[in-house]
Write an enzyme that holds these catalytic residues in place. Structure first.
Site, PDB file in Angstrom:
ATOM      1  CG  PHE A   1      46.156   4.009  11.414  1.00  0.00           C
ATOM      2  CD1 PHE A   1      45.207   4.987  11.169  1.00  0.00           C
ATOM      3  CD2 PHE A   1      47.003   3.661  10.376  1.00  0.00           C
ATOM      4  CE1 PHE A   1      45.092   5.586   9.921  1.00  0.00           C
ATOM      5  CE2 PHE A   1      46.908   4.244   9.137  1.00  0.00           C
ATOM      6  CZ  PHE A   1      45.949   5.221   8.898  1.00  0.00           C
TER       7      PHE A   1
ATOM      8  CE  LYS B   1      51.980  -4.392  16.365  1.00  0.00           C
ATOM      9  NZ  LYS B   1      52.001  -2.886  16.156  1.00  0.00           N
TER      10      LYS B   1
ATOM     11  CD  GLU C   1      53.236   1.287  16.020  1.00  0.00           C
ATOM     12  OE1 GLU C   1      54.225   1.412  15.271  1.00  0.00           O
ATOM     13  OE2 GLU C   1      52.428   0.335  15.931  1.00  0.00           O
ATOM     14  NE  ARG C   2      50.790   5.232  12.209  1.00  0.00           N
ATOM     15  CZ  ARG C   2      50.717   5.287  10.888  1.00  0.00           C
ATOM     16  NH1 ARG C   2      49.581   5.654  10.317  1.00  0.00           N
ATOM     17  NH2 ARG C   2      51.746   4.973  10.134  1.00  0.00           N
TER      18      ARG C   2
ATOM     19  CB  SER D   1      51.044  -0.872   3.528  1.00  0.00           C
ATOM     20  OG  SER D   1      52.220  -1.470   4.053  1.00  0.00           O
TER      21      SER D   1
ATOM     22  CB  CYS E   1      41.315  -1.063   3.308  1.00  0.00           C
ATOM     23  SG  CYS E   1      40.037  -2.129   4.011  1.00  0.00           S
TER      24      CYS E   1
ATOM     25  CD  GLU F   1      45.781   1.911   0.311  1.00  0.00           C
ATOM     26  OE1 GLU F   1      44.631   1.576   0.658  1.00  0.00           O
ATOM     27  OE2 GLU F   1      46.807   1.307   0.686  1.00  0.00           O
TER      28      GLU F   1
END
Length: 503
Positions: A154, A178, A181-182, A231, A286, A388
């Site tokens: 996202f 893909k 979805e957020r 993640s 990140c 994190e």
């Protein structure tokens, strides 16, 4: 504030918007208000299969297209994306929460890689050796894998999809994206621009979804490679799943990026760099710096004072307001997770210098805002250091000397990025050579390499042998074929039963 109209999004398959057929949908929020703005379809296995079939059918003709002609389509796409940059940036900010200037940067860093991929005619060249034996030549060629997939996060809904699809498409593959979805609207905008640029239908597809669609991609026999960013636990799981299914995979995970501050550093420069690197995009990068390591108590005390002064003046607000330095987190769950991490840091004994949990934005009470947070005297055993956080939280961990400072990022589980601020070239060189981290900045807070160098972390930050963008991208998305050839020359040798050698 009035509720915005909730729109229903689609997939993008075979050059067309395709309505979801699974009956399952996810909510898309405006993080600045907390309101639902769209419904995103969550694809079934059958819908994923339809996208793969479309891609497979189109890929053969695309692979046969001259690489220079493929590159020209990439060039037209870059021009179109720049023409629509304001529209893309606003859509990105509305769904992610980062500011509009930051969203422009998100798009531009993605387009940089597409521009690099326009060099496909050169990057796809093989090797040639003349006369390796009597009348024998050897050459190699790079050929596309076929249908490949990208599963993207996202926090960079433009940049990372473009990092994945640009080189893959330039190399002659068809691509299934893909996205998260957020914030799915930007990938759909990009898909339409690819079509307008002249990309054949079926070469770029967007399948929205959740775990079901991810598993369908990983299990599909016609998907030859998978790229992932997210993640660490999920990156490792996807890497192992892909490997069991016989697919190539490059999977990038979490980070805990340190900035080492030597006593000779310019502390005003350091403080400004830290404020931007720790709190920009609400820390949802990140490559964000989440740990500052000042060397020596005097350095640490002076740095803390400068950080407090600057952080207290930051303007937290809606993503579309020009006055905002940074906006909200992406979701209510993200806000809760970050606030829990702050509470845990307090419980474990870190000194809370600035608490962002009380952040309030007038007129946006439902927004997912967390203000800048600074901890001092953090220790390596604390969760606030080990894990994190992915929010606007900076931990200051004091080191007595250079060796202790070097040891911290080297021993940490993650190895994505690290920075050192110093005026001493020997110190910087020694640090760069010895630290066990994949990307290093010297007086640069966020050392994201430019497009023609490779991007990738070490240790638990990355799984796979090849990194993102740069020449590694073309190695990842192609397979090498080596040809040994000899043409008849009238030589009669008879049958040989000896292993051929170069002697």
């Amino acid at each position: 504030m009035a509720q915005e109209r909730v729109k229903e999004l689609t997939h993008y398959i075979g050059g067309q918007d395709v309505s979801g057929k699974s009956g399952r949908f996810g909510d898309v929020f405006d993080p600045s208000t907390g309101q639902v703005t769209a419904k995103v379809p969550l694809a079934s296995t059958d819908e994923v299969d339809a996208a793969v079939r479309s891609a497979k059918e189109a890929q053969r003709g695309w692979a046969a297209t001259n690489p220079q002609r493929r590159a020209r389509i990439l060039g037209r796409f870059v021009n179109l994306a720049n023409e629509h940059a304001d529209e893309i940036a606003e859509a990105l900010s509305r769904e992610h929460g980062k500011t509009v200037p930051d969203s422009h940067g998100d798009l531009q860093r993605g387009l940089d890689v597409v521009e690099f991929a326009m060099g496909a005619p050169h990057l796809l060249k093989g090797e040639f050796s003349d006369s390796v034996g009597t009348g024998i030549d050897v050459y190699s060629m790079r050929q596309p894998l076929g249908v490949v997939a990208g599963i993207t996060p996202f926090n960079f809904p433009a940049m990372i999809p473009l990092w994945k699809c640009g080189p893959a498409i330039a190399a002659g593959n068809a691509f299934i994206l893909k996205p998260s979805e957020r914030d799915p609207s930007v990938p759909l905008l990009l898909a339409r621009l690819w079509k307008e640029a002249g990309l054949p239908d079926g070469i770029f597809n967007v399948v929205n979804g959740d775990k079901e669609s991810v598993d369908a991609l990983l299990d599909h026999p016609d998907i030859k490679a998978v790229g992932f960013v997210g993640s660490t636990p999920i990156a490792q799981s996807i890497y192992e799943h892909a490997a069991r299914a016989g697919k190539r995979a490059q999977c990038f995970g979490g980070a805990k990026n340190h900035m080492i501050i030597m006593p000779d550093a310019d502390l005003d420069q350091v403080a400004d760099a830290l404020i931007g690197a720790a709190f920009g995009s609400a820390g949802e990068r990140c490559m964000a710096v989440s740990v500052a390591v000042p060397v020596g108590e005097e350095t640490a005390d002076a740095l803390i004072e400068k950080l407090k002064e600057r952080a207290a003046d930051l303007r937290i607000g809606p993503s579309l307001e020009e006055s905002s330095d940074f906006g909200p987190l992406v979701s209510a769950a993200a806000k809760e997770r970050v606030e829990n991490a702050i509470a845990e840091g307090v419980e474990q004994g870190a000194d809370l210098i600035l608490d962002g949990r009380s952040a309030r934005v007038e007129g946006h009470d439902g927004g997912f805002f967390v203000g800048p947070t600074i901890f001092d005297r953090v220790t390596p055993d604390m969760n606030i250091y080990r894990e994190e956080v992915f929010g606007p939280v900076l931990s200051v961990l004091r080191a007595a000397d250079f060796e202790e400072a070097l040891e911290l990022p080297t021993k940490h589980e993650y190895g994505n990025g690290v920075a050192i601020f110093t005026r001493d070239g020997d110190t910087a060189r020694e640090f760069s050579r010895r630290v066990e981290v994949g990307m290093i900045g010297v007086n640069v807070p966020i050392p994201v390499p430019i497009a023609y160098y490779t991007f990738g972390g070490w240790k638990a930050s990355g799984f796979g042998d090849l990194n993102q963008h740069g020449p590694d991208a073309f190695r990842f998305y192609t397979k090498t074929k080596t040809v040994t050839q000899r043409w008849p020359s009238g030589i009669k040798e008879g049958a040989s039963f000896v292993m051929p050698t170069g002697n």
